[in-house]
Design a protein around this motif. Structure first.
Motif, mmCIF file in Angstrom:
data_model
loop_
_atom_site.group_PDB
_atom_site.id
_atom_site.type_symbol
_atom_site.label_atom_id
_atom_site.label_comp_id
_atom_site.label_asym_id
_atom_site.label_seq_id
_atom_site.Cartn_x
_atom_site.Cartn_y
_atom_site.Cartn_z
ATOM 1 N N ASP A 6 1.383 -6.469 -9.475
ATOM 2 C CA ASP A 6 2.749 -6.256 -9.016
ATOM 3 C C ASP A 6 2.797 -5.477 -7.713
ATOM 4 O O ASP A 6 3.593 -5.776 -6.837
ATOM 5 C CB ASP A 6 3.546 -5.483 -10.085
ATOM 6 C CG ASP A 6 3.984 -6.404 -11.202
ATOM 7 O OD1 ASP A 6 3.931 -7.627 -11.000
ATOM 8 O OD2 ASP A 6 4.364 -5.888 -12.268
ATOM 9 N N GLN A 7 1.914 -4.458 -7.607
ATOM 10 C CA GLN A 7 1.888 -3.682 -6.367
ATOM 11 C C GLN A 7 1.457 -4.560 -5.204
ATOM 12 O O GLN A 7 2.017 -4.506 -4.114
ATOM 13 C CB GLN A 7 0.907 -2.507 -6.491
ATOM 14 C CG GLN A 7 1.480 -1.334 -7.250
ATOM 15 C CD GLN A 7 0.469 -0.215 -7.366
ATOM 16 O OE1 GLN A 7 -0.728 -0.457 -7.531
ATOM 17 N NE2 GLN A 7 0.937 1.007 -7.278
ATOM 18 N N TYR A 10 4.152 -7.004 -4.291
ATOM 19 C CA TYR A 10 5.242 -6.319 -3.595
ATOM 20 C C TYR A 10 4.911 -6.176 -2.107
ATOM 21 O O TYR A 10 5.717 -6.482 -1.244
ATOM 22 C CB TYR A 10 5.454 -4.947 -4.236
ATOM 23 C CG TYR A 10 6.675 -4.205 -3.747
ATOM 24 C CD1 TYR A 10 7.946 -4.631 -4.080
ATOM 25 C CD2 TYR A 10 6.542 -3.063 -2.963
ATOM 26 C CE1 TYR A 10 9.072 -3.945 -3.636
ATOM 27 C CE2 TYR A 10 7.661 -2.372 -2.519
ATOM 28 C CZ TYR A 10 8.922 -2.811 -2.855
ATOM 29 O OH TYR A 10 10.026 -2.127 -2.421
ATOM 30 N N CYS A 11 3.688 -5.748 -1.811
ATOM 31 C CA CYS A 11 3.274 -5.602 -0.412
ATOM 32 C C CYS A 11 3.257 -6.957 0.292
ATOM 33 O O CYS A 11 3.702 -7.086 1.428
ATOM 34 C CB CYS A 11 1.881 -4.983 -0.315
ATOM 35 S SG CYS A 11 1.802 -3.305 -0.938
ATOM 36 N N ILE A 29 2.655 -8.060 4.147
ATOM 37 C CA ILE A 29 1.387 -7.353 4.318
ATOM 38 C C ILE A 29 0.281 -8.147 3.600
ATOM 39 O O ILE A 29 0.460 -8.537 2.438
ATOM 40 C CB ILE A 29 1.506 -5.922 3.755
ATOM 41 C CG1 ILE A 29 2.587 -5.164 4.536
ATOM 42 C CG2 ILE A 29 0.181 -5.195 3.802
ATOM 43 C CD1 ILE A 29 3.068 -3.888 3.869
ATOM 44 N N SER A 30 -0.826 -8.401 4.266
ATOM 45 C CA SER A 30 -1.885 -9.211 3.652
ATOM 46 C C SER A 30 -2.496 -8.478 2.464
ATOM 47 O O SER A 30 -2.411 -7.253 2.365
ATOM 48 C CB SER A 30 -2.985 -9.506 4.680
ATOM 49 O OG SER A 30 -3.711 -8.324 4.944
ATOM 50 N N THR A 31 -3.114 -9.232 1.578
ATOM 51 C CA THR A 31 -3.676 -8.644 0.366
ATOM 52 C C THR A 31 -4.670 -7.545 0.694
ATOM 53 O O THR A 31 -4.671 -6.480 0.090
ATOM 54 C CB THR A 31 -4.395 -9.722 -0.454
ATOM 55 O OG1 THR A 31 -3.472 -10.770 -0.673
ATOM 56 C CG2 THR A 31 -4.866 -9.173 -1.786
ATOM 57 N N MET A 80 -4.129 -0.015 1.616
ATOM 58 C CA MET A 80 -3.007 0.901 1.659
ATOM 59 C C MET A 80 -2.838 1.603 0.306
ATOM 60 O O MET A 80 -2.667 2.813 0.240
ATOM 61 C CB MET A 80 -1.759 0.090 1.990
ATOM 62 C CG MET A 80 -0.567 0.896 2.386
ATOM 63 S SD MET A 80 0.856 -0.187 2.630
ATOM 64 C CE MET A 80 0.615 -0.718 4.268
ATOM 65 N N ILE A 81 -2.939 0.842 -0.756
ATOM 66 C CA ILE A 81 -2.747 1.410 -2.095
ATOM 67 C C ILE A 81 -3.868 2.401 -2.416
ATOM 68 O O ILE A 81 -3.637 3.499 -2.916
ATOM 69 C CB ILE A 81 -2.680 0.280 -3.152
ATOM 70 C CG1 ILE A 81 -1.432 -0.584 -2.912
ATOM 71 C CG2 ILE A 81 -2.652 0.858 -4.565
ATOM 72 C CD1 ILE A 81 -1.450 -1.929 -3.620
ATOM 73 N N GLY A 125 -3.529 5.566 -0.323
ATOM 74 C CA GLY A 125 -2.453 6.391 -0.877
ATOM 75 C C GLY A 125 -2.954 7.177 -2.073
ATOM 76 O O GLY A 125 -2.683 8.358 -2.219
ATOM 77 N N PHE A 126 -3.749 6.501 -2.880
ATOM 78 C CA PHE A 126 -4.334 7.112 -4.078
ATOM 79 C C PHE A 126 -5.255 8.286 -3.704
ATOM 80 O O PHE A 126 -5.352 9.281 -4.414
ATOM 81 C CB PHE A 126 -5.090 6.018 -4.829
ATOM 82 C CG PHE A 126 -5.809 6.454 -6.059
ATOM 83 C CD1 PHE A 126 -5.111 6.820 -7.199
ATOM 84 C CD2 PHE A 126 -7.196 6.467 -6.091
ATOM 85 C CE1 PHE A 126 -5.785 7.196 -8.345
ATOM 86 C CE2 PHE A 126 -7.877 6.843 -7.226
ATOM 87 C CZ PHE A 126 -7.165 7.215 -8.357
ATOM 88 N N LYS A 174 -5.147 10.115 -0.900
ATOM 89 C CA LYS A 174 -4.573 10.938 0.157
ATOM 90 C C LYS A 174 -4.894 12.431 0.041
ATOM 91 O O LYS A 174 -5.276 13.083 1.009
ATOM 92 C CB LYS A 174 -3.070 10.738 0.117
ATOM 93 C CG LYS A 174 -2.355 11.145 1.357
ATOM 94 C CD LYS A 174 -0.904 10.798 1.162
ATOM 95 C CE LYS A 174 -0.136 10.922 2.448
ATOM 96 N NZ LYS A 174 1.242 10.478 2.225
ATOM 97 N N ASP A 219 2.506 -13.714 1.503
ATOM 98 C CA ASP A 219 2.697 -12.880 2.687
ATOM 99 C C ASP A 219 3.107 -13.713 3.893
ATOM 100 O O ASP A 219 3.830 -13.250 4.761
ATOM 101 C CB ASP A 219 1.476 -11.994 2.991
ATOM 102 C CG ASP A 219 0.144 -12.658 2.753
ATOM 103 O OD1 ASP A 219 0.050 -13.486 1.820
ATOM 104 O OD2 ASP A 219 -0.812 -12.367 3.482
ATOM 105 N N ALA A 221 2.104 5.088 -5.114
ATOM 106 C CA ALA A 221 1.883 6.527 -4.959
ATOM 107 C C ALA A 221 1.109 6.828 -3.682
ATOM 108 O O ALA A 221 0.174 6.114 -3.329
ATOM 109 C CB ALA A 221 1.134 7.067 -6.165
ATOM 110 N N GLY A 222 1.508 7.873 -2.990
ATOM 111 C CA GLY A 222 0.734 8.356 -1.843
ATOM 112 C C GLY A 222 0.937 7.562 -0.567
ATOM 113 O O GLY A 222 0.426 7.938 0.478
#
Lengths: 481, 247
Positions: A429-430, A433-434, A439-441, A447-448, A451-452, A454, B73, B91-92
């Motif tokens: 799902d994330q 969503y991107c 945004i390419s896979t 990015m995900i 973020g994790f 960070k 995409d 998150a983040g």
């Protein structure tokens, strides 16, 4: 479901771009480990008698020890007689300047993006370059010496600053400590030595770059950092190795000593060869890292980004002796394909009002297995000690695993200890969503994952935070697509 | 702009869409209504390319091109936007950073120069102001800890920024109180233009008081069983879905 899982796995099939081998004439001693080998290494380095004795004590003890098995790792038994314990690029004479480094060796570091010529260096970073068993170059020494800082290879420190080495060697990680540390004590060949005098704030980042090149060789380096009262140093190590079908052993020891009001920041970007996508080859990384906050208000921060190695076994730890001293551990560990990591920390609270923070981020992809193992010990005199631990795991795909083993030993009732843990799956799902936002896979996964991670990345020196982020995206390349 | 012909799709072996025919032209707003399980959210997700669904028949043309051939995409970069029923938390990842990546991916795709951080921040400040979005929301992680209303507003904000040709709102009204509903509708209406089409998927007529559609289609068991003007929505409100399903 299928599309993302497949693509997640594709991302895992990346190429290891540091896997080349440098054809340089080396002097390698025959495989096998005996007392003669220990004597030979010591003789090659023209060491004083006391150091040879120390090595021999370690070697004799090691012969009686058994490899630990408590970890959550599976690997073929290591044949310690099938490893060469010393290999060095041949050189004609003693190096007087950086210009005399073997051009092939220099080219190797250039290729790795670690120029060892000072004019090409990132400004504000001094480098010690270790090639197989020896340090080949240390940059910016004169400038550092101007403020009294010693930054040199371990061998040189033994020659030039024997009193300091003798005083602190084994003071944090004794030669009796554990199987791998004891082995290292017997056969260590080189490494880095740092001494920051009282009241000095080191004007640049110090960095050691380790490269394993020779075949069938182990790398056993030792790093010793001493920060005198009210001093500050930030130190970074990086490491790579060629791609080989055989496993290679790396068993290092790092000792940090922070005296009163001193701060040591130690950052690692570990990118040893992880093995291929079928789990063939790769570095076995068994490392003992420990620091002591010896004085009041001293502080040690470990930050590690562990993306390489077939096996990672390391627990950078802090002994919080001084009152109000602080220990921190920030870690990102990724395991992809068949990589396994068992990593974490130990925070040993002895002084009053000591504080520790643990932030661990484990990312597993492919068939990777990622274990966090951490100990928080609050001694009976450690009144008002505090610890905060946070362990987060992220799973990419459905064939990998994440495990958490927190240990708490609390002997003082005024302690405050918090532990939080979470496991998340990088969701279809994330990613969708991107992608729905254009945004390419691959960018989405990066990015995900960033973020994790960070909270850990922001602890790295700025020059390396970007590198770490790039490395992470390379290491997960092919795990989603 | 969009031609859907006999579209059939399934998920986990279960047939959901059983032959959808729909034509949407630029400038139009179409409402897709229907009871739970009729397939209206599935239609939205299939158009966006959600990997959970398998298209088993039919064709979809978007501006004359085969939409079903495109990766999700690519569809987005070509101008298909879906506002999610349940926006996902990341998150983040800073919301503004995420939006910049999305916008620049689209600009790059169309051969436009990517915006740098300064240009981008200026742009989103301006758009945020127009949509009554607080600055604070831009600096938080994507949807993390957002209330239901904030998440939906964030969707509409993204839409305003990405300026899609075809906007699909998947039950954007679900879980919104009346104030949030007004804000969201205001955002959608502000984006109405002769060269943009909108598909509004909703269970309730309520939303259509604020976003007035040109056409209303009623979905039942994977087919469009009735189409009409905006008055059809009012009729449904009074009579419920029963009379159509029975028919």
């Amino acid at each position: 479901m299928s599309t993302s899982t497949e693509t997640i796995e594709q991302l895992a099939n990346r190429e290891y771009k540091y896997g080349f081998f440098t054809d340089v004439e080396s002097e390698t001693i025959p495989k096998g480990l005996t007392e003669e080998v220990v004597r030979l290494i010591s003789a090659k380095k023209e060491e004083p008698e006391w150091l040879l004795e120390w090595r021999l004590k370690a070697f004799r003890l090691w012969q009686t020890m058994k490899e630990p098995t408590w970890h959550n790792l599976r690997y073929e038994p290591i044949d310690y007689q099938d490893i060469a314990y010393y290999s060095a690029p041949k050189k004609k004479k003693v190096l007087n300047s950086l210009d005399e480094v073997d051009p092939e060796v220099k080219a190797t570091f250039d290729k790795l993006g670690i120029p060892i010529e000072e004019q090409k260096m990132l400004s504000g970073v001094a480098v010690d370059a270790v090639f197989d068993s020896v340090s080949v170059a240390t940059t910016f020494r004169e400038r550092l010496a101007g403020v009294g800082i010693i930054f040199c290879s371990f061998s040189e420190a033994v020659r030039e600053h024997p009193d300091l080495v003798k005083k602190y060697l084994g003071s944090v990680v004794p030669y009796t400590d554990n199987f791998f540390a004891t082995l290292n004590s017997a056969v260590f060949s080189d490494g880095s030595f740092v001494y920051i005098p009282k009241g000095v704030r080191c004007p640049m980042e110090l960095s050691t770059y380790f490269r394993i090149n020779a075949k069938d060789t182990g790398q056993f380096e030792r790093t010793l950092i001493i920060a005198e009262e009210s001093s500050y140093v930030s130190y970074l190590e990086g490491c790579t190795a060629p791609m080989r079908d055989e496993h290679q052993l790396h068993a290092a020891v790092v000792e940090l000593v922070a005296l009163e009001d001193a701060t040591i920041k130690y950052s690692t970007i570990q990118n040893w060869y992880p093995g291929d996508k079928n789990g063939k080859g790769g570095i076995y990384n068994f490392v003992t890292k420990r620091g002591v906050c010896a004085g009041n208000r001293s502080k040690i921060t470990w930050t590690q980004v562990e993306t390489g190695s077939a096996i990672t076994w390391k627990y950078p730890s802090c002994i919080l002796q001084g009152d109000h001293s602080i220990g921190e551990f920030y870690s990102v560990a990724t395991t992809n394909n068949w990589q396994q990591a068992d990593t974490g920390t130990k925070m040993i609270h002895m002084g009053k009002h000591t504080r520790s923070t643990i932030v661990s981020k484990g990312i597993s992809a492919g068939q990777g297995q990622n274990t966090y193992r951490g100990l928080v010990r609050i001694g009976k005199n450690a009144a008002h000690a505090r610890n905060y631990s946070q362990c987060d795991s992220m799973l990419i795909g459905d064939k990998c695993g994440a495990h958490t083993f927190p240990y708490l030993e609390i002997k003082n009732t005024s302690a405050r200890v918090e532990h939080e843990a979470s496991t998340s799956k990088i969701g279809e799902d994330q990613i969708f969503y991107c992608r729905q936002r254009g945004i390419s896979t691959e960018d989405a996964v990066n990015m995900i994952v960033s973020g994790f991670c960070k909270e850990v990345f922001r602890e790295l020196p700025m020059e390396f935070a970007v590198e770490a982020q790039k490395l992470l995206s390379v290491s997960l390349e092919g795990s989603v697509g | 702009m969009l031609q859907v012909k006999n579209l059939q799709a399934q998920a986990e072996g279960k047939e959901i869409l059983r032959g959808i025919n729909l034509e949407v032209s630029a400038g139009e707003v179409h409402a897709i209504m229907g009871p739970n399980g009729s397939g209206k959210s599935t239609l939205a997700r299939v158009l966006a390319g959600h990997p959970e669904y398998e298209v088993t028949g039919g064709t979809v043309l978007f501006e004359g091109r085969d939409l079903l051939e495109m990766e999700p995409d690519e569809r987005a970069r070509e101008g298909v936007f879906m506002a999610f029923q349940y926006p996902v938390e990341i998150a983040g990842v800073n919301n503004a950073y995420f939006l910049k990546a999305a916008l620049n991916a689209k600009r790059k795709h169309h051969g436009q120069q990517e915006l740098d951080a300064v240009e981008f921040m200026a742009l989103i400040r301006e758009r945020a102001k127009a949509l009554d979005i607080e600055q604070g929301m831009l600096n938080r992680a994507v949807n993390e800890g957002f209330s239901g209303g904030e998440k939906k507003r964030n969707e509409i904000f993204q839409m305003a920024l990405l300026e899609p040709k075809l906007a699909i709102l998947d039950e954007t009204d679900s879980g919104l109180d009346i104030d949030a509903l007004k804000i969201v509708s205001h955002g959608v209406n502000a984006l109405r233009s002769p060269d943009r089409a909108t598909i509004v998927v909703t269970h309730y007529q309520r939303l259509l008081n604020y976003i007035v559609p040109d056409y209303v289609h009623v979905l039942s068991a994977g087919r469009i069983v009735k189409s009409g003007g905006k008055e059809l929505a009012l009729e449904l409100e009074q009579k419920g879905y029963g009379w159509i399903e029975a028919a």
